[in-house]
Design a protein around this motif. Structure first.
Motif, PDB file in Angstrom:
ATOM      1  N   GLN A 137     -27.721 100.097  61.275  1.00 24.92           N
ATOM      2  CA  GLN A 137     -26.666  99.305  61.903  1.00 24.92           C
ATOM      3  C   GLN A 137     -26.989  99.190  63.399  1.00 24.92           C
ATOM      4  O   GLN A 137     -27.161 100.192  64.082  1.00 24.92           O
ATOM      5  CB  GLN A 137     -25.304  99.984  61.721  1.00 24.92           C
ATOM      6  N   VAL A 138     -27.103  97.960  63.892  1.00 21.00           N
ATOM      7  CA  VAL A 138     -27.424  97.717  65.299  1.00 21.00           C
ATOM      8  C   VAL A 138     -26.166  97.241  66.026  1.00 21.00           C
ATOM      9  O   VAL A 138     -25.489  96.323  65.566  1.00 21.00           O
ATOM     10  CB  VAL A 138     -28.537  96.670  65.445  1.00 21.00           C
ATOM     11  N   ARG A 139     -25.873  97.875  67.159  1.00 24.32           N
ATOM     12  CA  ARG A 139     -24.717  97.476  67.976  1.00 24.32           C
ATOM     13  C   ARG A 139     -25.195  97.201  69.397  1.00 24.32           C
ATOM     14  O   ARG A 139     -26.037  97.928  69.923  1.00 24.32           O
ATOM     15  CB  ARG A 139     -23.645  98.564  67.995  1.00 24.32           C
ATOM     16  N   VAL A 140     -24.654  96.176  70.016  1.00 24.61           N
ATOM     17  CA  VAL A 140     -25.032  95.813  71.372  1.00 24.61           C
ATOM     18  C   VAL A 140     -23.983  96.344  72.353  1.00 24.61           C
ATOM     19  O   VAL A 140     -22.796  96.428  72.040  1.00 24.61           O
ATOM     20  CB  VAL A 140     -25.154  94.278  71.520  1.00 24.61           C
ATOM     21  N   ASP A 141     -24.441  96.740  73.545  1.00 20.59           N
ATOM     22  CA  ASP A 141     -23.535  97.102  74.636  1.00 20.59           C
ATOM     23  C   ASP A 141     -22.936  95.789  75.143  1.00 20.59           C
ATOM     24  O   ASP A 141     -23.527  95.092  75.967  1.00 20.59           O
ATOM     25  CB  ASP A 141     -24.326  97.810  75.736  1.00 20.59           C
ATOM     26  N   TRP A 142     -21.759  95.452  74.624  1.00 20.21           N
ATOM     27  CA  TRP A 142     -21.187  94.138  74.855  1.00 20.21           C
ATOM     28  C   TRP A 142     -20.844  93.894  76.321  1.00 20.21           C
ATOM     29  O   TRP A 142     -21.015  92.788  76.843  1.00 20.21           O
ATOM     30  CB  TRP A 142     -19.961  93.915  73.986  1.00 20.21           C
ATOM     31  N   GLU A 143     -20.354  94.894  77.021  1.00 23.29           N
ATOM     32  CA  GLU A 143     -19.982  94.707  78.422  1.00 23.29           C
ATOM     33  C   GLU A 143     -21.210  94.287  79.248  1.00 23.29           C
ATOM     34  O   GLU A 143     -21.137  93.360  80.055  1.00 23.29           O
ATOM     35  CB  GLU A 143     -19.382  95.990  78.990  1.00 23.29           C
TER      36      GLU A 143
END
Length: 318
Positions: free
Chosen positions: A94-100
């Protein structure tokens, strides 16, 4: 290939598979300012949500199965994700991006397009390090994506494009964009008019200063970086002398620019074409004026010597 982050810049997480994982090192700058080398792994995924550094844009930060990704770089058609924990090839992750961080980069990227476009359109200032101006208009009106970075979708206002990086004067709803642009255009026209008036006043002042100078007579020269043909003609009109050769130039001291030669009609008719030849330019004239464009303003001293020789020869003959 276009990564998932480029196909959908608003996606924040997705599932993919590890393709490879190899030992690697990453050079970073520590809190004390000294360079440090971290040991870890370069992980390649089938696809990625994390944008790799490149095209003048920094990389995304994020996680792969909650493992921090410290750097993302492009290697050919693949993206290397540096982690300090190994991930087995074939593993679904599962890949998550640092949205801020991502959204801040998106706003700045689009804000740069906006500023570049305004600077070019209103002031003729060309870009030296940002992306081309025309792309901005395509992105803004047609939501064109897939270039070297990512661009947020058009929202209801320019603020949604550049957020905190957008001037307050640009923060208006879509229905007000036309009116806002008209106001900017009117303001620009007023500034240009004021600037022209100031240049005219300056030209008159310069003309009087030259006319009253103790060095007046014979050959008088003046060069300014700023100005145009009208600026030079105002000076010549204010001086109004038919006894002195007046050689005026504006533009880059060593590059291209404009020139004007004014004085006795016979002298100007004889010297004008020769001045254009020395400056490697072209020009035309009549009634004691010869003006044109030059490519070698660095040869102004040669023109001055030419004019001085002409005056000396005329004086000797008399």
């Amino acid at each position: 290939m276009a990564f998932r982050c480029q196909r959908d810049s608003y996606a924040r997480e997705f599932t993919t598979t590890v393709v490879s994982c190899r030992p690697a090192e990453l050079q970073t700058e520590g809190s004390n300012g000294k360079k440090e080398v971290l040991s870890g792994f370069q992980v390649v995924l089938e696809d990625t949500l994390l944008f790799p550094e490149g095209g003048g844009q920094p990389d995304d930060h994020g996680t792969i199965n909650d493992i921090s990704v410290l750097r993302v770089t492009r290697r050919g058609a693949q993206a290397d994700h540096f982690t300090q924990t190994a991930l087995a090839p074939g593993t679904e992750v599962q890949v998550r991006v640092d949205w801020e961080r991502r959204f801040d980069h998106m706003q700045q990227h689009s804000g740069q397009h906006l500023i570049t476009a305004v600077a070019d359109h209103l002031f003729g200032l060309k870009t030296t390090s940002w992306v081309g101006v025309l792309k901005f208009f395509f992105f803004f009106f047609f939501k064109k994506e897939g270039h070297h970075g990512y661009t947020p979708h058009p929202k209801s206002s320019l603020e949604s494009w550049a957020g905190d990086h957008t001037p307050l004067s640009c923060r208006c709803g879509a229905e007000d964009h036309v009116e806002a642009v008209k106001k900017l255009q009117n303001s620009t026209k007023l500034l240009q008019k004021n600037n022209l008036n100031l240049l005219r006043d300056l030209a008159v002042h310069i003309a009087h200063s030259l006319r009253n100078s103790p060095d007046w007579g014979g050959v008088v020269t003046l060069h300014r970086k700023e100005g145009d043909s009208e600026f030079m003609n105002i000076i010549a009109n204010e001086i109004g002398s038919e006894e002195t050769l007046l050689f005026l130039t504006v533009g880059d001291e060593k590059g291209a620019g404009l020139f004007l030669l004014a004085g006795p009609a016979e002298a100007v008719e004889t010297l004008g074409p020769r001045v254009a030849e020395v400056l490697e330019g072209k020009g035309a004239g009549k009634k004691g004026r010869f003006q044109g464009k030059a490519t070698k303003m660095s040869r102004r001293a040669e023109v001055q010597a030419l004019l001085q020789d002409y005056i000396s020869t005329q004086s000797a003959e008399e």
